[in-house]
Design an enzyme around this catalytic site. Structure first.
Site, short mmCIF file in Angstrom:
data_model
loop_
_atom_site.label_atom_id
_atom_site.label_comp_id
_atom_site.label_asym_id
_atom_site.label_seq_id
_atom_site.Cartn_x
_atom_site.Cartn_y
_atom_site.Cartn_z
N GLU A 39 4.35 40.38 24.43
CA GLU A 39 3.70 40.48 23.12
C GLU A 39 3.26 41.92 22.89
O GLU A 39 2.81 42.58 23.80
CB GLU A 39 2.51 39.50 23.11
N TYR A 94 7.56 37.47 22.12
CA TYR A 94 6.70 37.39 20.92
C TYR A 94 5.69 36.24 21.11
O TYR A 94 5.60 35.33 20.31
CB TYR A 94 7.53 37.13 19.65
N ASP A 102 10.03 33.79 19.44
CA ASP A 102 9.32 33.35 18.23
C ASP A 102 8.91 34.61 17.46
O ASP A 102 7.74 34.95 17.37
CB ASP A 102 8.08 32.53 18.64
N CYS A 142 10.39 31.76 11.67
CA CYS A 142 9.69 31.48 10.42
C CYS A 142 10.47 32.01 9.23
O CYS A 142 9.98 32.01 8.11
CB CYS A 142 8.28 32.07 10.47
N GLN A 166 -1.91 29.80 15.32
CA GLN A 166 -1.14 29.07 14.30
C GLN A 166 -2.09 28.34 13.36
O GLN A 166 -3.08 27.76 13.80
CB GLN A 166 -0.21 28.06 14.98
N CYS A 205 -3.65 20.40 -7.29
CA CYS A 205 -4.63 21.46 -7.50
C CYS A 205 -4.52 21.95 -8.95
O CYS A 205 -3.44 22.32 -9.38
CB CYS A 205 -4.34 22.59 -6.52
N1 SAH Z 1 4.51 32.43 19.70
C1 SAH Z 1 3.21 32.73 19.18
C2 SAH Z 1 3.15 33.90 18.18
C3 SAH Z 1 4.27 34.01 17.19
S1 SAH Z 1 3.97 35.17 15.90
C4 SAH Z 1 2.57 31.48 18.60
O1 SAH Z 1 3.25 30.49 18.38
O2 SAH Z 1 1.37 31.48 18.37
C5 SAH Z 1 4.92 36.56 16.39
C6 SAH Z 1 4.22 37.46 17.38
O3 SAH Z 1 5.12 38.53 17.70
C7 SAH Z 1 2.93 38.11 16.90
O4 SAH Z 1 1.92 37.82 17.82
C8 SAH Z 1 3.26 39.62 16.87
O5 SAH Z 1 2.16 40.41 17.24
C9 SAH Z 1 4.36 39.72 17.89
N2 SAH Z 1 5.32 40.85 17.76
C10 SAH Z 1 5.75 41.46 16.65
N3 SAH Z 1 6.70 42.36 16.92
C11 SAH Z 1 6.89 42.33 18.27
C12 SAH Z 1 7.76 43.03 19.17
N4 SAH Z 1 8.61 43.94 18.73
N5 SAH Z 1 7.69 42.71 20.48
C13 SAH Z 1 6.83 41.78 20.94
N6 SAH Z 1 5.98 41.10 20.13
C14 SAH Z 1 6.00 41.37 18.82
#
Ligand code: SAH
Length: 474
Positions: free
Chosen positions: A349, A328, A403, A430, A299, A79
Site C-alpha cells: 500500500e 493496494y 484492488d 471499482c 470501505q 429523496c
Molecule cells: N483493498 C483495500 C483498499 C482499496 S482502495 C480495501 O478494500 O479497503 C485502493 C488503495 O490503493 C488505497 O488505499 C490507495 O491508497 C492505494 N494505492 C493507490 N495507488 C497505489 C499504488 N500505486 N501502489 C500501492 N497502493 C496504491
C-alpha cells in the site's frame, strides 16, 4: 438524407424522443434518425420531451423537460432533492433495473474495451450481488457547512459541480444519526454565532463534519473539520457544551477536530485532536476487529464489503498453505481476511498511515502470518521479485489479489505479476473500464478469466464494483 449539417439541431430546440439505452453515467439515451441525445434523469423506456442544451454534429446533451410516457422502470426518487444533489444518479430507476444496468455495464466494458468475445464473457459472468435493503448503507458521511440563500447555517451537499450548498436534513443513503448530529452542531453554531467557513474568503471556522459509524459495533465518531488558527484554548466556542450535547447520542465514542487552514478542496486536515472519548472507533469485518481513525480509509458500505470480500476469498481458492499478495491493500482488510486461510500473506500500500493501521490491525487480531510493505505496488513488487530466490518454492506466490484505485493497475505491476506467475489472480475493481484494459493484458500474458462477479457497493449511483478470478494457463 445522406449528410446531416451541424445546423440540423440547435440549442434550445425541443424534441420528443424515446429512451432506448442507458449511458455510462446513468443518463438516458435516445435517437432520432441516427442523431443521439443524452438526457440526464431520463429512464430507459421513457418517452420524454427534452430541450437541447449543447448540440454537436452527431449528438447533443439535452435537458429533461417532461416525461410524456413513464417507463415501467421509472419510480419516484425517494429523496426529494436527488436531482439537484447529483450524488445519486439512479434514484428514479427501479432497483431491479439498476442492477441489470450495472451487470450490463461491466459485461459491455469487458467485451468492448477488453476485446473479449461476447459469448465467452456471458459464460463467465455471475449475477451481480445486490443489496436487500439498498438504503442507509453508508457508514461515513462528510457534510460541508455553509450558509443558504437566507443566510442560515446549513449542512448539505454541493450541488453537482458547483460550490453552492443544498441543505439536506437527512440523506437517505446515510445513517439516521447523521441528522441528529448535524442538528446539534448547527444549533450550537447559531446560538454562539460560530461562523461556517466561506470558501471564497477563506474566513469562518467550521468547514465540514465527518461522521462515521461502525455498523457492527454501533460506535459513532464525529470529527469537525475546522479552519482553526488559534493557539491553545478551545477549538470551538462553547466547546464543552457542544461536546456534552453530542456525547448524549447513543453510540457516541469519539469526538475530534481536524485542523485544516488551507485553501483547498481537500476536506480533511492531517492534524487531528480528540476532544472527547477515544481516538478511534472499532468495527468488525469478516470476524476481524478494525480500528478506524478520522483519516483511515475504510470501505463505506460494510454490508456489501462483507459480500465482496467473501467473493474474493472464494475466488482465491485458499486451502491454508498458500502464499498470497494483496496489492493496494489499504488498512489490510482483504489481506487479514485471507490470512487465516493462507500460509503467508503480504500487503502492499502506498500510504504509510494505512500501513501503520494494517500492522496494528494484524496485531490486534493476533495474526502473525501477515507482512506489509509501504510503497507503490509497481515498485515494491518488481523489487521483491528481483531479490527472490526463484528456487525457493515457499516464496512463489500462489495467489495475487489486486484492488487498485479507478485508474487500474500500473503496467509495471501487471508485468511483474505475469513474471511471478501465480496460479490465480483475483482482481477487485471499482472501474470496469480500466478493469477491461487490464484483463486484456493479463489474458495476453497467459491467464484465463474464469469468473466475473459485479457487486453493488453504491446503490443509486452509477458506480459498480467487480471481482474477477483468473487462472494461469497450463
Ligand atoms: N483493498 C483495500 C483498499 C482499496 S482502495 C480495501 O478494500 O479497503 C485502493 C488503495 O490503493 C488505497 O488505499 C490507495 O491508497 C492505494 N494505492 C493507490 N495507488 C497505489 C499504488 N500505486 N501502489 C500501492 N497502493 C496504491
Amino acid at each position: 438524407m445522406s449528410k446531416r449539417e451541424d445546423s440540423q439541431y440547435q440549442k434550445d430546440q425541443m424534441l420528443t424522443v424515446e429512451i432506448t439505452d442507458i449511458g455510462n453515467d446513468g443518463e438516458g439515451i435516445g435517437k432520432i434518425e441516427g442523431y443521439t441525445l443524452f438526457i440526464k434523469d431520463a429512464v430507459i423506456g421513457d418517452k420524454v420531451r427534452c430541450k437541447i442544451m449543447k448540440a454537436k454534429k452527431n449528438y447533443a446533451y439535452a435537458h429533461l423537460e417532461e416525461v410524456v410516457e413513464a417507463s415501467a422502470h421509472r419510480q419516484l426518487a425517494k429523496c426529494p432533492i436527488a436531482r439537484q444533489c447529483g450524488g445519486c444518479q439512479l434514484q428514479n430507476m427501479t432497483y431491479e433495473k439498476e442492477l441489470s444496468f450495472k451487470q450490463n455495464k461491466v459485461r459491455n466494458n469487458i467485451v468492448r474495451l477488453g476485446g473479449f468475445d461476447g459469448e465467452f464473457v456471458d459464460s463467465v459472468m455471475e449475477p451481480i450481488i445486490g443489496m436487500e435493503e439498498p438504503w442507509r448503507y453508508r457508514n461515513k458521511a462528510q457534510y460541508p457547512i455553509g450558509r443558504d440563500k437566507n443566510g442560515r447555517i446549513v449542512a448539505g451537499f454541493y450541488a453537482g459541480r458547483t460550490h453552492s450548498i443544498i441543505p439536506v436534513s437527512d440523506c437517505l443513503i446515510g445513517v439516521e444519526e447523521n441528522k441528529e448530529i448535524l442538528d446539534i452542531v448547527i444549533a450550537h453554531m447559531e446560538k454562539l454565532h460560530v461562523e461556517p467557513y466561506d470558501e471564497a474568503s477563506g474566513k469562518g471556522l467550521v468547514r465540514h463534519i465527518l461522521i462515521r459509524k461502525g455498523f457492527d459495533s454501533g460506535q459513532i465518531m464525529v470529527c469537525l473539520v475546522i479552519n482553526y488558527k488559534g493557539k491553545g484554548g478551545e477549538f470551538i466556542p462553547g466547546q464543552q457544551e457542544l461536546v456534552d450535547a453530542l456525547a448524549k447520542i447513543s453510540g457516541m465514542t469519539s469526538i475530534s477536530v481536524s485542523i485544516n487552514t488551507e485553501k483547498t478542496n481537500v476536506i480533511m486536515g492531517y492534524d487531528i485532536r480528540t476532544i472527547w472519548g477515544r481516538d478511534t472507533i472499532t468495527d468488525t469485518l469478516k470476524g476481524l476487529k478494525f480500528e478506524i481513525s478520522p483519516l483511515s480509509f475504510y470501505q463505506v458500505n460494510p454490508v456489501q464489503t462483507d459480500k465482496l470480500y467473501g467473493q474474493a476469498i472464494e475466488y482465491a481458492g485458499l486451502t491454508g498453505k498458500e502464499t498470497v499478495w494483496d496489492l493496494y491493500c489499504g488498512i489490510g482488510t482483504i489481506t487479514l481476511s485471507m490470512a487465516k486461510n493462507a500460509g503467508q500473506v503480504y500487503g502492499v500500500e502506498i500510504i504509510q498511515a494505512a500501513i501503520d493501521d494494517a500492522e496494528n490491525n494484524a496485531k490486534n487480531n493476533g495474526i502473525e502470518n501477515a507482512k506489509f510493505f509501504c510503497g507503490k505496488a509497481e515498485e515494491v513488487l518488481p523489487e521483491y521479485y528481483e531479490k527472490t530466490d526463484r528456487e525457493d518454492a515457499s516464496l512463489h506466490p500462489d495467489v495475487i489479489v489486486v484492488d487498485p484505485p479507478r485508474k487500474g493497475c500500473d503496467s509495471a505491476c501487471l508485468e511483474t505479476m505475469l513474471k511471478m506467475a501465480p496460479e490465480r489472480i483475483v482482481y477487485v475493481s471499482c472501474d470496469s473500464a480500466t478493469l477491461a484494459r487490464d484483463l486484456r493484458i493479463l489474458s495476453d500474458g497467459g491467464y484465463v478469466i474464469q469468473k466475473v462477479r459485479p457487486c453493488d457497493m453504491f446503490p443509486h449511483t452509477v458506480h459498480v464494483e467487480t471481482v474477477v478470478q483468473l487462472t494461469r494457463k497450463e
